[in-house]
Write a protein that holds these residues in place. Structure first.
Motif, mmCIF file in Angstrom:
data_model
loop_
_atom_site.group_PDB
_atom_site.id
_atom_site.type_symbol
_atom_site.label_atom_id
_atom_site.label_comp_id
_atom_site.label_asym_id
_atom_site.label_seq_id
_atom_site.Cartn_x
_atom_site.Cartn_y
_atom_site.Cartn_z
ATOM 1 N N MET A 39 0.817 -1.211 0.000
ATOM 2 C CA MET A 39 0.000 0.000 0.000
ATOM 3 C C MET A 39 0.849 1.258 0.000
ATOM 4 N N THR A 43 -3.007 4.521 -1.902
ATOM 5 C CA THR A 43 -3.799 3.301 -1.787
ATOM 6 C C THR A 43 -4.450 3.213 -0.408
ATOM 7 N N PHE A 44 -3.709 3.584 0.623
ATOM 8 C CA PHE A 44 -4.267 3.579 1.971
ATOM 9 C C PHE A 44 -5.444 4.548 2.073
ATOM 10 N N PHE A 47 -8.384 2.912 0.459
ATOM 11 C CA PHE A 47 -8.861 1.875 1.382
ATOM 12 C C PHE A 47 -9.685 2.495 2.506
ATOM 13 N N SER A 48 -9.216 3.597 3.058
ATOM 14 C CA SER A 48 -9.934 4.275 4.142
ATOM 15 C C SER A 48 -11.298 4.767 3.679
#
Length: 69
Positions: A39, A43-44, A47-48
């Motif tokens: 990640m 990307t994080f 995702f969040s």
């Protein structure tokens, strides 16, 4: 400690299961760091946002209180 009936009611909830999954993934990540290698910060962030959307969808789908499950 909740009684068995209360625990069973909680475990019938998709929202509770999703929360358990998120907590378990958090524990794995905190101890092993397995997801960091895959990640990027971007990307994080995605995702969040996805987690937030999933929680909102689960809330909309929730029609019965846990006490009635």
């Amino acid at each position: 400690m909740p009684d068995t009936t209360t625990l069973i009611q909680f475990l019938k909830s998709r929202t509770i299961w999703f929360s358990i999954l998120l907590a378990a993934l958090g524990v794995v990540e905190a101890n092993v760091g397995v997801f960091q290698q895959f990640m990027t910060p971007q990307t994080f962030g995605v995702f969040s946002v996805a987690v937030g959307v999933i929680v909102a969808v689960l809330r909309v789908l929730t029609t019965t209180p846990l006490s009635e499950k």
